[in-house]
Each structure stands twice: as structure tokens, then as C-alpha cells.
Design a protein around this motif. Structure first.
Motif, PDB file in Angstrom:
ATOM      1  N   TYR A  40       0.858  11.615  -2.522  1.00 60.82           N
ATOM      2  CA  TYR A  40       0.062  12.898  -3.350  1.00 60.82           C
ATOM      3  C   TYR A  40       0.538  13.103  -4.277  1.00 60.82           C
ATOM      4  O   TYR A  40       1.773  13.047  -4.966  1.00 60.82           O
ATOM      5  CB  TYR A  40       0.346  13.937  -2.109  1.00 60.82           C
TER       6      TYR A  40
ATOM      7  N   ASP B 138      -5.243  11.014  -8.218  1.00 55.27           N
ATOM      8  CA  ASP B 138      -5.814  12.120  -7.225  1.00 55.27           C
ATOM      9  C   ASP B 138      -5.383  13.610  -7.751  1.00 55.27           C
ATOM     10  O   ASP B 138      -5.470  14.692  -7.065  1.00 55.27           O
ATOM     11  CB  ASP B 138      -5.245  12.177  -5.897  1.00 55.27           C
TER      12      ASP B 138
ATOM     13  N   ASP C 116      -1.146  -0.734  -4.258  1.00 51.99           N
ATOM     14  CA  ASP C 116      -2.370  -0.100  -3.870  1.00 51.99           C
ATOM     15  C   ASP C 116      -2.402   1.427  -3.544  1.00 51.99           C
ATOM     16  O   ASP C 116      -1.565   1.541  -2.483  1.00 51.99           O
ATOM     17  CB  ASP C 116      -3.385  -0.719  -2.907  1.00 51.99           C
TER      18      ASP C 116
ATOM     19  N   GLN D 268       0.764  -1.152   0.158  1.00 48.80           N
ATOM     20  CA  GLN D 268       0.000  -0.004  -0.007  1.00 48.80           C
ATOM     21  C   GLN D 268       0.892   1.146   0.151  1.00 48.80           C
ATOM     22  O   GLN D 268       1.923   1.376   0.944  1.00 48.80           O
ATOM     23  CB  GLN D 268      -0.996  -0.020   1.143  1.00 48.80           C
TER      24      GLN D 268
ATOM     25  N   TYR E 246      -2.863   8.638   9.832  1.00 43.27           N
ATOM     26  CA  TYR E 246      -1.611   8.676   9.126  1.00 43.27           C
ATOM     27  C   TYR E 246      -0.224   9.024  10.092  1.00 43.27           C
ATOM     28  O   TYR E 246       0.520   8.435   9.772  1.00 43.27           O
ATOM     29  CB  TYR E 246      -1.711   9.980   8.062  1.00 43.27           C
TER      30      TYR E 246
ATOM     31  N   GLN F 223      -4.398  16.196   5.308  1.00 44.93           N
ATOM     32  CA  GLN F 223      -4.848  14.885   6.044  1.00 44.93           C
ATOM     33  C   GLN F 223      -3.552  14.454   6.293  1.00 44.93           C
ATOM     34  O   GLN F 223      -3.640  13.170   7.127  1.00 44.93           O
ATOM     35  CB  GLN F 223      -5.378  13.911   4.423  1.00 44.93           C
TER      36      GLN F 223
ATOM     37  N   LEU G 142       0.974   5.421   0.083  1.00 49.25           N
ATOM     38  CA  LEU G 142       0.513   6.486   0.494  1.00 49.25           C
ATOM     39  C   LEU G 142       1.075   7.762   0.165  1.00 49.25           C
ATOM     40  O   LEU G 142       2.337   7.984   0.343  1.00 49.25           O
ATOM     41  CB  LEU G 142       0.082   6.364   2.026  1.00 49.25           C
TER      42      LEU G 142
ATOM     43  N   GLN H 146      -3.221   5.058  -1.861  1.00 56.28           N
ATOM     44  CA  GLN H 146      -4.237   5.711  -1.007  1.00 56.28           C
ATOM     45  C   GLN H 146      -3.652   7.347  -1.148  1.00 56.28           C
ATOM     46  O   GLN H 146      -2.238   7.655  -0.689  1.00 56.28           O
ATOM     47  CB  GLN H 146      -4.062   5.208   0.283  1.00 56.28           C
ATOM     48  N   SER H 147      -4.444   8.199  -1.447  1.00 58.70           N
ATOM     49  CA  SER H 147      -4.101   9.607  -1.657  1.00 58.70           C
ATOM     50  C   SER H 147      -4.116  10.260  -0.328  1.00 58.70           C
ATOM     51  O   SER H 147      -5.113  10.079   0.524  1.00 58.70           O
ATOM     52  CB  SER H 147      -5.016  10.323  -2.635  1.00 58.70           C
ATOM     53  N   VAL H 148      -3.310  11.012   0.124  1.00 58.62           N
ATOM     54  CA  VAL H 148      -3.210  11.741   1.345  1.00 58.62           C
ATOM     55  C   VAL H 148      -3.111  13.021   0.881  1.00 58.62           C
ATOM     56  O   VAL H 148      -2.181  13.597   0.520  1.00 58.62           O
ATOM     57  CB  VAL H 148      -1.776  11.342   2.153  1.00 58.62           C
TER      58      VAL H 148
END
Length: 214
Positions: A6, A211, A27, A2, A43, A37, A4, A29-31
């Protein structure tokens, strides 16, 4: 895995290029940095610095700092190495990469710009001068390092892209984004164009991310 990050983060951009060069899936995940965030407790529990990126491995290990993540990827997935086998050359690649990741990039980071505009009350002209000074001087030093090496290799340290190119391309993007004139940096612009022609770099561009915001 995963990941994380931007879309606009230079550090996350580096990791995306490394994933792509290695042919690795993850995978995402946008922060969202501008909305804060990264400061959310969930986080911060992963990365106490509250910066992106972070990587959660398949066995649940939590990694942060882009260069550490990239070297972990390189050691874990040996195919398509990102660092040279020769120890002296490897040290040179690491040094060049750290000039960008440790000396140039931190001075343009969102939290620094927010501090300049907010607590110090600098106007946009002063902030632009700050960016031009530190990004411009830093990339000029990178240009001189590359010129000192000599040769006409397609990439920073040879004819295959590696860690140095992974760091250089996002920094060129940042310079362009902030309006810093680097048109005179011939070697850097040549290498950046060679990288941009490769799918691994093109697909990692901020505008290609899920994103992305204009």
C-alpha cells in the motif's frame, strides 16, 4: 515476484527502496488498508497477520514482515548488499533498524490509531500527542545513536545506503505526515536529504506509487 503493499505503508515503503537499490522488478498488487482489503480471506491466506507488505516469490513462497523480506532479497540477490560484511557493524545496523521497525513504527500503525480513535474514543488532539510522544522520542533516540557513532558519513552507517537508511527514510516521512517536529534532529535530516537525492529512494516515495491517493 509479486509484491503486495500500500502506498502509504511505511513497511511497504521500506521494501520498495530495497527493490530499487537492488534494481529488481516486481509485479505490484495494491492492498487498500483504509477500505480493509487486508482483512479479505484471500489476503489473510497469504499473511495471517493481515498486515502489509507480503511478497510471493517466483517459486510461490509467501513472505511477510518487511525486515524479513528485505533480508531475503539481500541473501537472494547479493549484488548491492544492504548489510555490511563486518558482523559487529551488521549487528549495529540491525539494531538501529529494529528500533524503528519494532519500537517506533508499530505505535503509529493504522490499527493502533483506529483503536485509539474508536474503542478508546480519543480526540485528534490526544492522538497527535500520542504520535508526537512516541515518534518524537523514538527518532530522538535514533539521532543519539547516530551521533554516538560520530563521523560525517553520508548515510547512517557509511557512504553507501543500506538497511538502516531503508528504515529511517519512511519513518521520517511518517513524522512529517503526522506533523511531528523533528527539525532539531540535524543528523537525521542530513541523511534523509542525502537519501532523497538518490533515484532508488525518490522513486519509492508514496506519492510516486500507482495506488497513491492525495
Amino acid at each position: 515476484m509479486q509484491f503486495l503493499g500500500y502506498f502509504r505503508s511505511s513497511s511497504a515503503y521500506r521494501c520498495r527502496i530495497a527493490f530499487n537499490l537492488k534494481g529488481l522488478e516486481y509485479d505490484f498488487q495494491s492492498v487498500h488498508l483504509k477500505s480493509g482489503q487486508q482483512k479479505a480471506p484471500a489476503y489473510a491466506a497469504v499473511n495471517p497477520q493481515m498486515l502489509v507488505p507480503a511478497l510471493i516469490t517466483d517459486d510461490g513462497q509467501e513472505l511477510y514482515q518487511s525486515l524479513a523480506i528485505i533480508e531475503w532479497l539481500d541473501e537472494t540477490y547479493a549484488e548491492t548488499p544492504l548489510l555490511p560484511a563486518d558482523k559487529e557493524l551488521r549487528a549495529q545496523v540491525r539494531a538501529f533498524s529494529q528500533v524503528i521497525a519494532c519500537e517506533i513504527h508499530p505505535l503509529q500503525n493504522l490499527r493502533v490509531l483506529q483503536y485509539l480513535r474508536g474503542e478508546l474514543g480519543l480526540d485528534e488532539d490526544a492522538v497527535s500527542k500520542w504520535l508526537s510522544r512516541w515518534l518524537g522520542d523514538g527518532l530522538l533516540a535514533c539521532e543519539e545513536i547516530l551521533n554516538k557513532r560520530g563521523g560525517d558519513s553520508r548515510f547512517c552507517f557509511g557512504d553507501t545506503p543500506g538497511l538502516a537508511d531503508i528504515c529511517l527514510v519512511p519513518q521520517v516521512f511518517s513524522a512529517q505526515r503526522f506533523g511531528v517536529d523533528i527539525s532539531g534532529l540535524k543528523r537525521i535530516n542530513e541523511i534523509n536529504a542525502n537519501c532523497a537525492a538518490l533515484p532508488a529512494f525518490a522513486q519509492a516515495h508514496p506519492a510516486k506509487q500507482p495506488d497513491f491517493e492525495a
